[in-house]
Design an enzyme around this catalytic site. Structure first.
Site, PDB file in Angstrom:
ATOM      1  N   PRO A  45       0.804  -1.226   0.000  1.00 36.50           N
ATOM      2  CG  PRO A  45      -0.126  -1.098   2.132  1.00 36.50           C
ATOM      3  CD  PRO A  45       0.700  -1.965   1.266  1.00 36.50           C
ATOM      4  CB  CYS A  46       0.203   4.549  -1.531  1.00 38.01           C
ATOM      5  SG  CYS A  46       0.643   6.280  -1.450  1.00 38.01           S
ATOM      6  CD  GLN A  47       1.585   1.372   4.785  1.00 34.82           C
ATOM      7  OE1 GLN A  47       2.666   0.917   4.487  1.00 34.82           O
ATOM      8  NE2 GLN A  47       0.859   0.874   5.782  1.00 34.82           N
ATOM      9  CG  ASN A  63       2.608   1.815  -3.937  1.00 34.26           C
ATOM     10  OD1 ASN A  63       1.493   2.276  -3.729  1.00 34.26           O
ATOM     11  ND2 ASN A  63       3.498   1.638  -2.980  1.00 34.26           N
TER      12      ASN A  63
END
Ligand code: SAM
Length: 420
Positions: free
Chosen positions: A91-93, A134
């Site tokens: 995930p993009c965090q 991503n």
């Protein structure tokens, strides 16, 4: 170099399906692996549920050996085997970092941010090649400091001795059945022959980008440079980054970053209609997917344009508006991006008019597998609702399949001695 791989955040194994050209499951429920890649370790753990459906599916298809169902954060990185390639979609965090209180020089990312686990593995195992996937938002997030997160990621790679190439790929533009834009990132240790030589063969540096060679573009006209060298370290970037977002393709060579927008060459369309045609040859009971009467109206309303007056938490009144969505879906187009909520009563779910039964319906799990280019019934190990979820989380395996021959060539040609 040997074709050894570890798959992180493995989900139901999209990278493995792609790299080993898996199209079928045998009578013992195992994947028939038609490729040369040796998956020596994989990790998949879903923190939010007790039942581990994705892991169970992976274990059924590939066997229980060398796969881990532990939170990657808790995995002892020194126990992971040495490998040539690390793959994973994550995930993009928020990648911002802080200085640790205990150690003036220490820098620490937020807990639970999975990129830091990737980093720990790269440090511990000196991984030569890395292929990541991503959401394309990664290149411009967060909204308050455009591009900061990717800049932190690039600087981390630079500090660990990697060059990096990236590209936003929309599978539908390359004859695959889904409009799904994801950024693919290929990092390689600078000391490798591939990394030393890959940028020397063309005057336009971004034409040498691995992805741009395999997924052709029209001319790249304007290349922008983003100066990461002026930032001392990732903490400096985290605090002060101000160069803006990264564009859809680019590369980082010895810490210098070049990026450009893209203009894809159009390849023939793989339509949703074609998926339905393929799906109709499988024996599926469609009753539970049919939408009729009152339900049809609910869907029609959700898909329609609307303006709704709302009040925010702070008491501010505003008008929420959304446009019309195709209802039913246009079968001459590829599917839209599939989300984990696919098939639930939701604006983003696909609703089709099935010509064979002359009725509206949602997609079947098999159709979702076909849209992600997985073998049919790949996720049959789990309840229906989870099958949609897994496909929403997975990737279009055709992208990896198309990259595979070049990746194999690059890694096979590399000297084993360059690994340590
Ligand atoms: C975007 S999905 C990747 C899907 C995968 N590429 C596929 O083809 O199915 C990210 C995966 O990371 C897993 N994950 C999330 N947090 C994790 C953690 N702390 N440790 C290990 N895996 C985690 C999720 O369960 C999910 O399956």
């Amino acid at each position: 170099m040997k074709l050894t791989v570890i798959e992180l955040f493995a989900g139901v194994g999209g990278f493995r399906v792609g790299l080993n050209n898996i199209t079928k499951i045998d009578s013992k429920n195992r994947a028939i692996e038609d490729g040369k890649w040796d998956f020596i370790w994989a990790n998949q753990f879903e923190p939010s549920t007790k039942v581990q459906y994705a892991f169970d599916c992976y274990a059924t298809r590939f066997g229980e050996e060398n796969i881990s169902n532990e939170d990657i954060n808790k995995v002892k990185k020194n126990l992971i085997p040495k490998h040539s390639l690390l793959v994973g979609g994550f995930p993009c965090q928020d990648y911002s970092v802080a200085r640790t209180l205990s150690n003036e020089k220490g820098i620490e990312g937020k807990k639970g941010v999975l990129f830091w686990d990737i980093k720990d593995i790269l440090v511990e195992k000196e991984t030569p090649f890395v292929l990541l996937e991503n959401v394309d938002r990664l290149l411009k997030s967060p909204s308050i400091k455009r591009g900061r997160d990717f800049a932190i990621m690039l600087k981390t790679f630079d500090e660990l001795g990697y060059n990096v190439e990236w590209r936003v790929l929309n599978a539908a533009k390359y004859s695959m059945p889904q409009k799904r834009k994801r950024v693919f990132i290929f990092a390689h240790k600078k000391k490798l022959n591939y990394s030393k030589n890959f940028f020397e063969s063309d005057t336009n540096i971004l034409n040498n980008n691995l992805f741009n060679k395999i997924f052709p573009l029209k001319n790249i006209e304007t290349i922008e440079e983003i100066n990461l060298k002026k930032y001392k370290d990732i903490y400096d970037i985290s605090e002060n980054y101000s160069e803006g977002k990264f564009l859809d393709t680019g590369m980082m060579l010895n810490g210098e970053v070049f990026t450009s927008s893209i203009n894809e060459i159009s390849e023939p369309i793989f339509s949703l209609g074609k998926i339905l045609e393929i799906s109709s040859s499988f024996n599926q009971t469609l009753d539970e997917f049919i939408i009729e009467n009152d339900n049809l109206e609910k869907w029609r309303y959700l898909k329609g344009s609307k303006k709704i007056n709302r009040v925010s938490k702070t008491g501010y009144e505003y008008t929420y508006s959304e446009g019309t969505m195709a209802f039913p879906e246009n079968l001459n187009e590829p599917a839209r991006t599939m989300l984990t909520s696919e098939s639930t009563l939701n604006r983003s779910s696909h609703v089709i008019l099935d010509e064979n039964i002359k009725k509206y319906r949602t997609l079947t799990p098999i159709e979702c597998e076909l849209i992600q280019m997985f073998p049919v019934n790949w996720t049959s190990t789990m309840p229906k609702r989870n099958r949609y979820f897994m496909m929403g989380n997975a990737l279009v395996t055709g992208i990896i399949k198309r990259l595979e021959p070049k990746l194999r060539e690059i890694i096979e040609n590399e000297d084993e001695l360059n690994i340590s």
